[in-house]
Design a protein around this motif. Structure first.
Motif, PDB file in Angstrom:
ATOM      1  N   THR A 477     -53.243  -9.362  43.987  1.00  0.00           N
ATOM      2  CA  THR A 477     -52.425  -9.251  45.312  1.00  0.00           C
ATOM      3  C   THR A 477     -52.043 -10.480  45.894  1.00  0.00           C
ATOM      4  OG1 THR A 477     -53.797  -7.169  45.587  1.00  0.00           O
ATOM      5  CG2 THR A 477     -52.482  -7.890  47.390  1.00  0.00           C
ATOM      6  N   ARG A 484     -49.172  -8.475  52.658  1.00  0.00           N
ATOM      7  CA  ARG A 484     -48.858  -8.514  51.182  1.00  0.00           C
ATOM      8  C   ARG A 484     -47.595  -8.612  50.923  1.00  0.00           C
ATOM      9  NH1 ARG A 484     -50.354  -3.131  47.705  1.00  0.00           N
ATOM     10  NH2 ARG A 484     -48.139  -2.422  48.625  1.00  0.00           N
ATOM     11  N   TRP A 487     -47.918  -7.264  44.360  1.00  0.00           N
ATOM     12  CA  TRP A 487     -49.053  -6.812  43.777  1.00  0.00           C
ATOM     13  C   TRP A 487     -48.812  -6.202  42.594  1.00  0.00           C
ATOM     14  CZ3 TRP A 487     -49.455  -1.360  42.408  1.00  0.00           C
ATOM     15  CH2 TRP A 487     -48.474  -0.832  42.988  1.00  0.00           C
ATOM     16  N   ARG A 489     -51.134  -3.814  39.164  1.00  0.00           N
ATOM     17  CA  ARG A 489     -52.311  -3.107  38.504  1.00  0.00           C
ATOM     18  C   ARG A 489     -52.045  -3.222  36.990  1.00  0.00           C
ATOM     19  NH1 ARG A 489     -53.029  -4.500  42.923  1.00  0.00           N
ATOM     20  NH2 ARG A 489     -53.863  -3.238  44.642  1.00  0.00           N
ATOM     21  N   GLY A 523     -46.507  -2.416  39.711  1.00  0.00           N
ATOM     22  CA  GLY A 523     -46.587  -2.927  40.861  1.00  0.00           C
ATOM     23  C   GLY A 523     -45.417  -3.134  41.502  1.00  0.00           C
TER      24      GLY A 523
END
Length: 555
Positions: A477, A484, A487, A489, A523
């Motif tokens: 992140t 933010r 990001w 994953r 993401g």
């Protein structure tokens, strides 16, 4: 997993030490994943199987851009003689590139074990990988890696050294035939490329000495840490204290931590990735087609040493040392080559600064052995480190703070004769790098998690069965002023279940096995999701997609 019953049979099935860097999967960058057509699955493994393949995404390449290819190394490895040659940069693609992609193409046939290899260009380790085990009929595989960050090294002619240590004799007949190329893309680098590509790539001199340019404003070390070379450090996650009756010993148990020190001061900590090589857990039938995560792509551990930049910029040599916590004193088995990436302040001749904070928590590492019909070892370990420092740049004072927290828990159980033999383990490595200068602070948090859950059993008729699940996960992140901005994953999961008759020639093993891998990366930058399944070495499923929006179907 090395069961005591089969250790003598597999004594030669050990990874030979070298030092090399890595790439990505055996799939063309232009070829999308697709569903495999229905195929006939044999009742057991035969003399040939599908070429090695991973579900990881191929390296993306610029489109509509001039490219140039250079062969870096081409050799047949049959012993411990390194390949040596000379690299010359491409003449038609300039000296500044938007991307540089390394590709290894290999082939081998006969009988051979997994080997570890390295490629050095100008002394810089640019590729580290391990090899698949071949079928009698032969296999081919390929690995790709984005090596744009080594552009500084690649701009001039350099000596090349490559080694994949190997043994070839009447029993181990597989000669490793390998070619490595670099493809350069000549498009103008983007702002993102410029930000991620360092100005200098340095190596340690005399083993542990570093001298940085005096105008360095960012310094990152990368360590290609691998436990290998035979012996128990190849299976460090299975080691037990001396008091426990098990074949792999380590005085303090299985907790490992890779540390970096600058002039004797702790500067970085990290959890090593628990790589399982293609002969691991006493069962090569698990890995013939789908390797474990990172086995072909040995990624370096990265340490942001920017808090130490002000100290390093005095023009003097400084001592940088890497050590692995938990390795028994005097025991070898770890390779830890180091590259140092440096970003310079082009408007300053000398960037001054200071280390303002260095705070380490107590190192925790405790293994508790419980004897019984089922032997049990419970391990808990962890460590915390915070370092902070500033540099006075041409664009103002910039303060960098690195916080890193490690944790490991594992339960290792086994019966007499190490049959069955089981491990359930988890490692976490949580890192936050905060950069505070003019304007709001920028921060990147990376939460890494590695898991291993498996059992090996030797049953009736000497049938050896291994059931294993491996996980490689990360959440990244990025924030700006607390909001933010990006990001991602990652979830890469391997599962395998394979059985064969131990202690007999290959053609009498009657092996069966199902393996699978699902690789998901999604993401703010998009989505990639691919799944593979093999049965008895036949690829029965290959499906997925890439390039879609984050959160699209399958992601």
């Amino acid at each position: 997993m090395r069961s005591r019953i089969v250790m003598s049979m597999l004594a030669g099935a050990t990874l030979l030490t070298s030092s090399l860097l890595v790439a990505t999967p055996a799939q063309s960058a232009e070829a999308p994943a697709r569903s495999a057509q229905p195929v006939a699955v044999p009742a057991e493994f035969g003399t040939d199987w599908h070429d090695p393949i991973t579900a990881a995404p191929p390296v993306t390449r610029p489109k509509n851009t001039k490219s140039c290819e250079v062969t870096v190394a081409e050799a047949q490895f049959r012993d411990f003689t390194p390949y040596r040659g000379t690299y010359a940069p491409p003449g038609d693609c300039g000296r500044s590139w938007s991307k540089v992609v390394l590709r290894l193409d290999g082939k081998v046939k006969g009988r051979q074990y997994d080997r570890l290899g390295h490629l050095h260009i100008g002394g810089v380790e640019v590729f580290r990988t391990s090899t698949p085990q071949p079928s009698p009929d032969g296999i081919e595989w390929s690995v790709e890696k984005d090596v744009t960050r080594y552009s500084d090294t690649l701009r001039s002619a350099q000596p090349v050294e490559m080694l994949i240590g190997n043994v070839v004799d009447d029993t181990y007949t597989g000669i490793l035939d390998v070619k490595v190329t670099l493809t350069f893309y000549a498009a103008r680098p983007t702002a993102k490329t410029a930000e991620t590509t360092p100005d200098r790539v340095l190596t340690l001199q005399d083993g542990n000495t570093l001298t940085t340019p005096r105008n360095s404003e960012r310094v990152v070390a990368e360590v290609y840490a691998t436990g290998s070379g035979g012996g128990c450090e190849e299976y460090w996650y299975l080691t037990v204290p001396d008091s426990a009756p098990y074949s792999c010993k380590a005085t303090d148990g299985p907790y490992r931590e890779v540390q970096v020190e600058v002039d004797g001061q702790l500067a970085g900590i990290a959890a090593p990735f628990p790589t399982v090589w293609t002969g691991g857990w006493s069962n090569p039938f698990l890995w013939y087609v789908i390797p474990g995560p990172r086995a072909f792509d040995i990624q370096p551990i990265r340490y942001d040493l920017t808090p130490f930049a002000g100290l390093l910029n005095d023009g003097r040599p400084h001592r940088v040392e890497v050590s692995v916590v938990g390795v028994p004193e005097g025991q070898s088995g770890w390779s830890t080559p180091v590259n140092v990436l440096v970003w310079q302040d082009e408007k300053s001749e000398h960037v001054t600064g200071a280390l303002t904070e260095s705070r380490a928590g107590d190192l925790a590492s405790a293994s508790t052995y419980t004897p019984g019909a089922e032997h049990r070892l419970d391990t808990e370990g962890g460590h915390r480190l915070t370092v902070s420092g500033y540099v006075e740049t041409s664009h103002g004072r910039v303060t960098t703070t690195v916080r890193r927290s490690l944790a490991n828990t594992s339960v290792h159980t086994w019966s007499d004769g190490e049959n069955p033999d089981a491990l359930k383990a988890r490692w976490t490595d949580d890192e936050t790098v905060t950069v505070d200068g003019r304007g709001p602070a920028r921060a990147t948090r990376t939460q890494r998690s590695y898991t291993m859950d498996g059992t090996t059993t030797l049953g009736a008729g000497d049938r050896l069965r291994t059931v294993l699940t491996l996980g490689d996960r990360a959440a990244v992140t990025g924030t700006y002023g607390g909001r933010r901005t990006a990001w991602s994953r990652l979830d890469d999961t391997y599962t395998g279940d394979a059985t064969y008759t131990a202690g007999v020639p290959r053609d009498q093993r009657h092996a069966v096995g199902t393996t699978s891998e699902r690789y998901r990366l999604y993401g703010s930058g998009g989505c990639y999701d691919r799944s593979l399944v093999t049965v008895q070495g036949v690829l029965t499923e290959d499906k997925g997609s890439g390039g879609g929006r984050a959160g699209s179907s399958g992601c």
